[in-house]
Design an enzyme around this catalytic site. Structure first.
Site, mmCIF file in Angstrom:
data_model
loop_
_atom_site.group_PDB
_atom_site.id
_atom_site.type_symbol
_atom_site.label_atom_id
_atom_site.label_comp_id
_atom_site.label_asym_id
_atom_site.label_seq_id
_atom_site.Cartn_x
_atom_site.Cartn_y
_atom_site.Cartn_z
ATOM 1 N N GLU A 1 0.844 -1.203 0.000
ATOM 2 C CA GLU A 1 0.000 0.000 0.000
ATOM 3 C C GLU A 1 0.884 1.259 0.000
ATOM 4 O O GLU A 1 1.917 1.295 0.667
ATOM 5 C CB GLU A 1 -0.827 -0.053 1.286
ATOM 6 N N LYS B 1 -9.361 1.915 -2.036
ATOM 7 C CA LYS B 1 -9.589 1.308 -0.717
ATOM 8 C C LYS B 1 -10.954 1.702 -0.144
ATOM 9 O O LYS B 1 -11.250 2.889 0.018
ATOM 10 C CB LYS B 1 -8.478 1.759 0.226
ATOM 11 N N CYS C 1 -5.146 -3.458 2.919
ATOM 12 C CA CYS C 1 -4.931 -3.397 4.375
ATOM 13 C C CYS C 1 -6.207 -3.601 5.201
ATOM 14 O O CYS C 1 -6.682 -4.716 5.323
ATOM 15 C CB CYS C 1 -4.228 -2.085 4.714
#
Lengths: 295, 295
Positions: free
Chosen positions: A50, A121, A154
């Site tokens: 990321e 995300k 994540c």
């Protein structure tokens, strides 16, 4: 070719990007140098963490803006596109995307034929909420000649819905881009794994999908990152070792992507996907509200 | 009292029930003897494995019928109700339920005031599909004076939707009744845990819920059971040890059930339940069909 080439050599790259405009050039060069190492060792699909060219811990929204660029038109993605063309590989990595007045924590997939797609995300962690817009791309799965590739970033994997939805769409492999940080202690167990290692393993297991999870190391403006990158097989167990908590490393796995398609059947009566009781879930998921939350 | 008493002492009982009508009496006696040990050691909530009075591996549907009884009217549940009344405890255990022409793999919750409720296993494993009817109770959460209690049975936890739905309804603790068997090898890792141990840990972690998982040991008509019972805290990590693969054991944990209500907030911006992106899930969960499955 439209079916996966098997085996595919997957590489996950664990390193230490550093936030700060003065570090952007070095971060990008690191991604290319490490991806080159992986490609030279035969990798076909290379996964980086990321926010791998910007670092993670912005000071404020203005700082995040200063680190952002367009996707795919900006220089970072174009560098990755050139790299993927030149070395005939697929590459997945994260950066800070700017789209008008909005910023996104974005992962991109590029390949030998150029830019393939991006994922923004969906679940934002902590201060990210102060500068990023929650992802609005849904959970796309990209068809490529080496197989169907999904992305998550994540904190997304704390939501089992995400790997489930990617897998339900037929992802052969999920590329998981991470800057794993604090979880409720202990941070690591006796086996040297962090809870995110286990979230990755169990998500792979229950969905019969490969997950290649690249995490970062180092410290940055007071935040400690946990490393622990891994490549989980469709049985959930790590293929090879789980990376250290603090060393730059590249992990490799030679995997048959087709096994994510042929092996969901555990016995003649069970199938991980077909056994879902969607009849019981539909009325409950999405609508039910935890009774302790504000209404 | 309507709020949880904290701390509560939870016990999970791992033992070896054996299938066969000739073993039913001994199985029931074992559940009572072991529950008594747990109660004498101060347990308030005692969890026994799936199908704890009948054993697991029936030869056929007729065999399963012969092992079945009504819930709660049958003798097994009545014995457990009497035990719970006498010892002022809550007890969760599994048995084979008959309801007309249907059989269910059922878990019951009984307490000091009698029978509280039942859960019928929604996801059936392997040959169970040949004799049991898939559960039709949904995923109930029972309010009790010691807290909100949900039940799941074995293969259910391979479906992350189940602990998610229980938790979304506010379960403080999930009692997980198991006869864990084969998963894609390796069966155990170097830490002596099986994949189901990790499924339990990660489900607790991502839902901020306690999970008390009672599994069984022994062999039965060629099937090997894996033990590995555990009590996972809301952080996901086992409280105390994970049980052995092959020994009769009782594990205890003194836990503050209210911590499942007050601690879902990881920082001032994140909350495991509120952060769900139901807007992105609704259109996808339940409806999407894995492209490799028969239509």
């Amino acid at each position: 070719m439209s079916e996966p080439t098997s085996p595919v050599r997957v590489a996950v790259v664990q390193f230490d990007p550093q936030v700060g405009l003065e570090n952007r050039e070095a971060n990008l060069r690191n991604t290319l140098d490490l991806a080159l190492q992986a490609a030279n060792d035969g990798a076909n699909l290379i996964v980086l963490p990321e926010l791998s060219t910007t670092g993670y811990f912005f000071n404020n929204r203005q700082d995040a803006f200063a680190h952002s660029e367009a996707v795919p038109a900006g220089p970072t993605v174009q560098s990755w596109v050139n790299f993927a063309r030149q070395h005939n590989v697929y590459l997945v990595a994260g950066l800070t995307e700017r789209d008008g007045a909005q910023l996104f924590n974005t992962g991109v997939l590029v390949g030998p034929d150029g830019f393939i797609g991006k994922y923004r995300k969906a679940h934002l962690w902590n201060l990210e909420k102060l500068w990023f817009t929650p992802g609005n791309t849904g959970f796309p799965v990209f068809d490529t000649p080496i197989g169907r590739i999904g992305l998550l970033i994540c904190w997304d994997i704390w939501f089992p819905e995400v790997p489930r939805i990617l897998s339900q769409q037929g992802a052969d492999i999920i590329c998981s881009l991470n800057n794993w940080v604090w979880t409720p202690p202990p941070l690591f167990d006796d086996a040297g794994k962090c809870m995110a290692s286990y979230l990755t393993m169990t998500a792979a297991h229950v969905n019969n999908v490969f997950i290649a999870a690249a995490s970062r190391i180092g410290e940055e403006r007071g935040a400690r990152y946990l490393g622990c990158s891994l490549i989980a097989g469709t049985n959930g167990w790590p293929i090879g070792k789980v990376a250290s908590a603090d060393q730059q490393e590249i992990l490799f796995a030679d995997i048959d992507l087709t096994s994510s398609r042929s092996a969901p059947i555990w016995n003649s009566l069970n199938d991980l996907h077909r056994d879902r009781r969607a009849d019981l879930y539909d009325a409950m998921l999405g609508y039910t509200q935890h009774p302790c939350l504000p209404r």
